[in-house]
Design a protein around this motif. Structure first.
Motif, PDB file in Angstrom:
ATOM      1  N   UNK A 103       0.828  -1.200   0.000  1.00  0.00           N
ATOM      2  CA  UNK A 103       0.000   0.000   0.000  1.00  0.00           C
ATOM      3  C   UNK A 103       0.866   1.256   0.000  1.00  0.00           C
ATOM      4  N   UNK A 129       1.895  12.451   2.370  1.00  0.00           N
ATOM      5  CA  UNK A 129       0.703  12.289   1.528  1.00  0.00           C
ATOM      6  C   UNK A 129       0.234  10.840   1.518  1.00  0.00           C
ATOM      7  N   UNK A 165      -6.130   6.108   6.532  1.00  0.00           N
ATOM      8  CA  UNK A 165      -7.564   5.775   6.453  1.00  0.00           C
ATOM      9  C   UNK A 165      -7.819   4.284   6.616  1.00  0.00           C
ATOM     10  N   UNK A 166      -6.923   3.473   6.101  1.00  0.00           N
ATOM     11  CA  UNK A 166      -7.102   2.027   6.240  1.00  0.00           C
ATOM     12  C   UNK A 166      -6.698   1.546   7.621  1.00  0.00           C
ATOM     13  N   UNK A 179      -1.351  10.006   4.902  1.00  0.00           N
ATOM     14  CA  UNK A 179      -2.627  10.675   5.104  1.00  0.00           C
ATOM     15  C   UNK A 179      -3.724  10.097   4.208  1.00  0.00           C
ATOM     16  N   UNK A 180      -3.396   9.841   2.954  1.00  0.00           N
ATOM     17  CA  UNK A 180      -4.435   9.472   1.994  1.00  0.00           C
ATOM     18  C   UNK A 180      -4.621   7.974   1.817  1.00  0.00           C
ATOM     19  N   UNK A 181      -3.565   7.221   2.082  1.00  0.00           N
ATOM     20  CA  UNK A 181      -3.655   5.788   1.798  1.00  0.00           C
ATOM     21  C   UNK A 181      -3.544   4.943   3.069  1.00  0.00           C
ATOM     22  N   UNK A 223      -9.321   2.111  10.165  1.00  0.00           N
ATOM     23  CA  UNK A 223     -10.384   1.105  10.194  1.00  0.00           C
ATOM     24  C   UNK A 223      -9.958  -0.140  10.958  1.00  0.00           C
TER      25      UNK A 223
END
Lengths: 258, 245, 279
Positions: free
Chosen positions: C175, C188, C196-197, C191-193, C200
């Motif tokens: 990832x 980046x 967020x995962x 923060x973006x990849x 969770x």
């Protein structure tokens, strides 16, 4: 002396048996009434207990450390025979337990920082005071809060040391607590702490009131279960004896100045 | 082509701890050229590809993109990587984003392209890989072949100068291999510069401009596909090819 | 041989199922009997009313100090929940840092705040920090609240940081690589990849910690923070009644933790793991 009556068979064989051990509960530490020294309990209550149960009754005493705010239910549950923990005789408490004759008189006092501008009870209005949970000092603070129509914040700490620390750390302006206990802290930190002076309830009720402001007067008693009258009366006799024979004065002067 | 190669490897050495995995690789990929790197597993071919994108650091030598050394310590890695698209064996799609979200993420975040424009571009790219009807699907809802095609579209979204393909069909069910190779074939036909590590010899033979055979961290032989597959020059190549049959 | 066992020491599945059911039933019946005894004690044992309902009604009145205490712990919980999760992100990022200094400091932080009792930490802050000042000169005159918020935040940031680290480390390395290969910077990509995962993945653990955070407010009683346990102690020492205030305090805590637990479960379902791509 009330010697020679029932229940003193131990005098025949000399060594008291387990069954005769008197279990005494106390909320340690509450110097100078009860505290630990080199791992052993000591203090005014401890010495009084030793004089009563060991010297006068010839029994063993087991001096137990119990949290003060649950100490009464422990007595009711039969976990120990009596409480000796600088406990004020109050009508509320009398509903649940019985007390011996008073063996100590204490005043609720106000201790503040040496450089504090508080010089009277009225000066506490709108301020925060520190108390120890479950003590008569806490009750005196509650009464004062009512008197001020709620314009007083009461911070409740687990120990008297924490309450005094709160004043030293600027978290409260005053500690409301027993004169004897407060005197310990004030004497130890006389550069930082002082009593608020002035007349109080003691002046109304006593001929020789102390110099400091008194919010209330209490008398300490040994606490018994309601059904323990015989034992309680016996202790009352012994208390009288100790006052007569000078033992009480000896113990008092060990722990309190004057 | 007379100019210097677009992607140039010069005396590249790579160690994993004590293990010497790349032993002085010299290789150039010209603009518009499709180079297929083949070789037994452990030969270092995937590592070579990963070094070209600085996913692995090299210990000696240099790799240049259009003359710019990308292995220099002061190289702007993020900027150089935008010019090198990479497609992985395990797809590595972002599972929390839709197909379109995967394609638009980097253009939006890295290039600062407006959402709408990025969406339009994603639309075009997904159409190009035959997935315009799957734009709102999450990766878990797609087949392996579809996921890999989204991954290709995602790499293309940054308009790279060169595309690296690292065994992109190895994790696919056999029946899905074809659709991915088809997309790659189209790309090659459009003149994309590509460096492909693969075990698909049919594809290599048909599409490659040049075959590079690696073994034990070295390039053993390079050559035109037709010549390489029918008449290998080295014994090592002959051995390798004979095992395929 | 279709049977699961061949006479080994462990019970068969069916026996196990029945034993489990029997045990659960015994527990349920015992608890039920206990509660019945507790709440109906006046009827069961004549003259022995365990819950003083008059007192309970009095304590539950809107003017009761218990509501003030309840609001206090709600406020301190909401504030420190947000702050500890935010700080936890930085702790988690520090823990996975490739920079030895950052990773080392983050590790020491976590080791300290997980390795010492919260009671120790709150006392160290409330009593220890003012000790640096001369008596009477400590500038924060209502230090109880700041001390409570700082202590709870520092402590729980360590736990949510570790939860987030677990969430990050459970992601495939591909990832990060895929994000970086597209030209994203580390920040980046995080923060973006990755985050967020990872978030969770971390939801159940962080949620669990938030429930513990609610309960940890009870330890603030040692710094005279006006919360529910102090309120119980007060009533108990005044009235010598245990069960009326206990019932009230228990109900108050559950009104926070039960909805919170439902929220955590819901958040865990929203963060559906089936959305994660197969490698």
């Amino acid at each position: 002396m009330g010697g020679g009556d029932d229940g003193t068979e131990s005098e025949t064989d000399g060594t008291p048996t387990e069954a005769e051990t008197v279990r005494v509960a106390s909320g340690i530490p509450y110097p100078p009434f009860e505290m630990m020294e080199n791992g052993e309990p000591t203090g005014f209550d401890y010495d009084m207990g030793a004089a009563i149960f060991e010297e006068q009754m010839g029994r063993e005493m087991e001096f137990l450390d119990r949290s003060f705010d649950g100490i009464i239910s422990g007595l009711q549950n039969g976990n120990y025979r009596v409480i000796m923990s600088a406990m004020t005789i109050t009508e509320d408490r009398k509903e649940n337990i019985d007390f011996s004759d008073p063996y100590f008189t204490a005043y609720q006092t106000v201790a503040v920082l040496e450089n504090s501008d508080i010089s009277s009870k009225a000066g506490l209005r709108g301020k925060t005071v520190a108390v120890q949970k479950g003590t008569t000092g806490a009750e005196a603070a509650d009464d004062l809060q009512t008197e001020f129509d709620g314009d007083l914040t009461v911070s409740r700490y687990d120990s008297s040391a924490s309450a005094f620390n709160a004043v030293l750390n600027n978290q409260a302006v005053a500690v409301i607590n027993d004169n004897t206990v407060s005197a310990e802290y004030v004497n130890q930190n006389d550069e930082e702490l002082r009593f608020v002076m002035g007349d109080g309830v003691a002046a109304e009720q006593r001929d020789d009131p102390p110099e400091y402001l008194t919010l209330s007067i209490e008398e300490y008693g040994i606490a018994f279960r309601k059904d323990d009258d015989e034992f309680r009366e016996r202790i009352n006799e012994i208390l009288a004896t100790l006052r007569e024979n000078g033992t009480y004065d000896d113990i008092y002067s060990t722990y309190f100045a004057g | 082509m007379n100019e210097a190669p677009l992607l140039a490897f010069e005396n590249v050495h790579k160690y994993f701890g004590e293990t010497h995995v790349l032993k002085g690789i010299d290789l150039g990929v010209d603009e518009g050229e499709l180079v297929v790197v083949i070789g037994p597993s452990g030969s270092g071919k995937s590592t070579l590809l990963r070094c070209a994108n600085r996913l692995e650091e090299i210990q000696e030598g240099e790799i240049r993109l259009a003359g710019t050394p990308l292995t220099a310590s002061d190289a702007d890695v993020n900027r150089l990587r935008q010019r090198i698209g990479m497609v992985f064996q395990s797809f590595n799609l972002f599972p929390h984003k839709t197909a379109a979200g995967n394609v638009t993420l980097a253009p939006r975040k890295v290039r600062g392209i407006a959402d709408e424009k990025a969406e339009e571009r994603a639309e075009t790219l997904l159409e190009r890989v035959g997935l315009s009807d799957q734009r709102d699907s999450y990766p878990a809802e797609l087949s392996g072949g579809q996921q890999q095609r989204v991954a290709i579209a995602r790499a293309l979204a940054m308009d790279p100068d060169v595309m690296l393909f690292d065994e992109v069909t190895s994790a696919l069910d056999p029946e899905l291999v074809g659709e991915v190779l088809g997309v790659m074939r189209d790309l090659a036909a459009e003149g994309m510069t590509m460096m492909v590590v693969t075990h698909e010899m049919g594809f290599a033979r048909e599409v490659a401009d040049r075959i590079v055979l690696m073994a034990d961290g070295e390039i053993v032989e390079t050559g035109e596909p037709e010549r390489f597959f029918t008449d290998p020059e080295t014994e090592r190549a002959e051995q390798f090819l004979s095992k395929l049959l | 041989m279709s049977e699961t066992g061949t006479g080994g020491p462990i019970a068969s599945d069916e026996t196990f199922r029945r034993l489990g059911m029997a045990a659960a039933l015994v527990v349920a019946l015992s608890v039920g009997a206990f509660l019945a005894l507790l709440f109906l004690s006046g009827h069961v044992i004549p003259g022995r009313q365990l819950i003083n309902y008059g007192l309970l009604a009095e304590l539950a009145q809107p003017s009761s100090d218990y509501y003030g205490a309840y609001i206090n712990i709600l406020q301190v919980f909401l504030l420190t929940a947000v702050m500890s999760v935010i700080c936890g992100v930085f702790v988690g990022l520090g823990r996975i840092s490739k920079t030895p200094l950052t990773a080392g400091i983050a590790r020491l932080y976590v080791e300290f705040f997980r390795g010492t009792p919260f009671l120790f930490q709150i006392m160290a802050i409330y009593y220890g920090v003012p000790a640096f000042f001369e008596p009477g000169t400590f500038p924060l005159t209502n230090f109880t609240w700041p001390a409570a918020i700082v202590a709870l935040t520092l402590n729980h940031a360590a736990y949510s940081g570790e939860a987030l680290r677990g969430g990050i480390e459970s992601l495939p390395t591909g990832q990060m690589e895929a994000a970086r290969s597209l030209g994203m910077s580390y920040v980046q990509a995080m923060r973006n990849v990755v985050l967020p995962q990872a978030w969770r993945n971390a939801v159940p653990a962080v949620g669990n910690d938030l429930i513990i955070l609610v309960k940890d407010t009870s330890l603030l009683s040692v710094i005279a923070f006006p919360e529910l346990i102090s309120q119980f102690q007060y009533t108990y020492s005044q009235q010598f009644e245990a069960w009326a205030p206990l019932v009230l305090v228990g109900v108050f805590y559950l009104t926070i933790t039960v909805p919170l637990s439902a929220l955590v479960n819901y958040a865990g379902e929203v963060a559906d793991p089936s959305r994660r791509a197969e490698p």
